[in-house]
Design an enzyme around this catalytic site. Sequence first.
Site, PDB file in Angstrom:
ATOM      1  N   LYS A   1       3.110   6.536   5.157  1.00 33.07           N
ATOM      2  CA  LYS A   1       2.275   5.451   4.652  1.00 33.07           C
ATOM      3  C   LYS A   1       2.813   4.167   4.930  1.00 33.07           C
ATOM      4  O   LYS A   1       4.143   3.917   4.688  1.00 33.07           O
ATOM      5  CB  LYS A   1       2.107   5.575   2.906  1.00 33.07           C
ATOM      6  CG  LYS A   1       0.892   4.690   2.809  1.00 33.07           C
ATOM      7  CD  LYS A   1      -0.460   5.140   3.248  1.00 33.07           C
ATOM      8  CE  LYS A   1      -1.350   4.099   2.670  1.00 33.07           C
ATOM      9  NZ  LYS A   1      -1.310   2.650   3.526  1.00 33.07           N
TER      10      LYS A   1
ATOM     11  N   LYS B   1       0.110   3.968  -2.590  1.00 27.97           N
ATOM     12  CA  LYS B   1      -0.912   4.731  -2.664  1.00 27.97           C
ATOM     13  C   LYS B   1      -0.493   6.150  -2.407  1.00 27.97           C
ATOM     14  O   LYS B   1      -1.190   7.358  -2.527  1.00 27.97           O
ATOM     15  CB  LYS B   1      -1.931   4.371  -1.408  1.00 27.97           C
ATOM     16  CG  LYS B   1      -2.786   3.200  -1.662  1.00 27.97           C
ATOM     17  CD  LYS B   1      -3.650   2.697  -0.400  1.00 27.97           C
ATOM     18  CE  LYS B   1      -4.534   1.480  -1.061  1.00 27.97           C
ATOM     19  NZ  LYS B   1      -4.568   0.604   0.123  1.00 27.97           N
TER      20      LYS B   1
ATOM     21  N   SER C   1       0.879  -1.283   0.155  1.00 28.67           N
ATOM     22  CA  SER C   1      -0.148   0.072  -0.112  1.00 28.67           C
ATOM     23  C   SER C   1       0.990   1.326   0.066  1.00 28.67           C
ATOM     24  O   SER C   1       0.330   2.525  -0.114  1.00 28.67           O
ATOM     25  CB  SER C   1      -1.023  -0.009   1.210  1.00 28.67           C
ATOM     26  OG  SER C   1      -2.182  -0.839   0.780  1.00 28.67           O
TER      27      SER C   1
ATOM     28  N   SER D   1      -5.955   3.279   4.561  1.00 26.44           N
ATOM     29  CA  SER D   1      -5.541   2.650   3.291  1.00 26.44           C
ATOM     30  C   SER D   1      -6.735   1.920   2.263  1.00 26.44           C
ATOM     31  O   SER D   1      -6.124   0.894   1.954  1.00 26.44           O
ATOM     32  CB  SER D   1      -4.390   1.744   3.835  1.00 26.44           C
ATOM     33  OG  SER D   1      -3.471   1.231   2.662  1.00 26.44           O
TER      34      SER D   1
END
Length: 284
Positions: A233, A58, A55, A117
Amino acid sequence: MTTGAVLAAGALTAAPAQAAVAVPTITAKSGFVMNGATGKALYAKYADTHRLTASTTKIMTAKVVLSQANLNLDAPVTIKRDVSNYMVAKGYPSTARLIVGDKVTVRQLLYGLMLPSGCDAAMALADKFGTGTTVSARTKNFIAKMNNMAKSLGMTNTHFDSFDGISNGSNYSSAKDLTLLARSAMKSTTFKSVVKTKSYTAKTKTSTGATRTMAPWVNTNTLLGWNGTLGIKTGSGTEAKYALVFAATLNGKSVMGTVLTSSSAANRTTDVKKLINFGYAKIA
């Protein structure tokens, strides 16, 4: 004049000795840290090796959205049935729990993307900002924009094949490349505000025009606030293991970095703490 005479006259002075900073050992297979202000590399471990990104992908999704011309962060986006179908098809991955028919603003979708997320938020954004006559065409076009952005940022060891990090066989980056992306993304005040937020409650509009108060979106990054940590993140997956792209600022010192393929969430946290402290010490 003899050397002794020069020394006696004080023309030569010894530079003050600087204590060596011990290089940390991390369990992650790849790691990279840079001076956030200058971009100078401070630490590298297999920093150019291709790794699954999970993720952390992203970050690029948000970067592409925030790079759109004349972006209206308050523009409403209607959540389509295609988003729900995608989540079912992918086995219910991480989600912002978006509801079909609701109108959610671009700004809210960015929070849904980066805090819990949400893969559903990622698809809604890719569909909104991709070009094409079908959902499939638009999301593919959006992924192409992600790859074009990667090239423009000098991310030479990166390729995206998804908008959310659920790899279709060719989604990879490197610790150095993701840190380059992070440094660029953090120049956006909107992005910076989103990723440092611990919890966010969105108020969306239902298909009947009523207001829906969503359950709070809680940031998956538990390091926020620790020793100046501002983001950015997390990522995790069966094959990708555990990843984190991070940024921290303390006493005027700024560090950014990435760890990829940590064996556990606990080891990921330990690795990042070591690297942040090392970065600060190196800048000092």
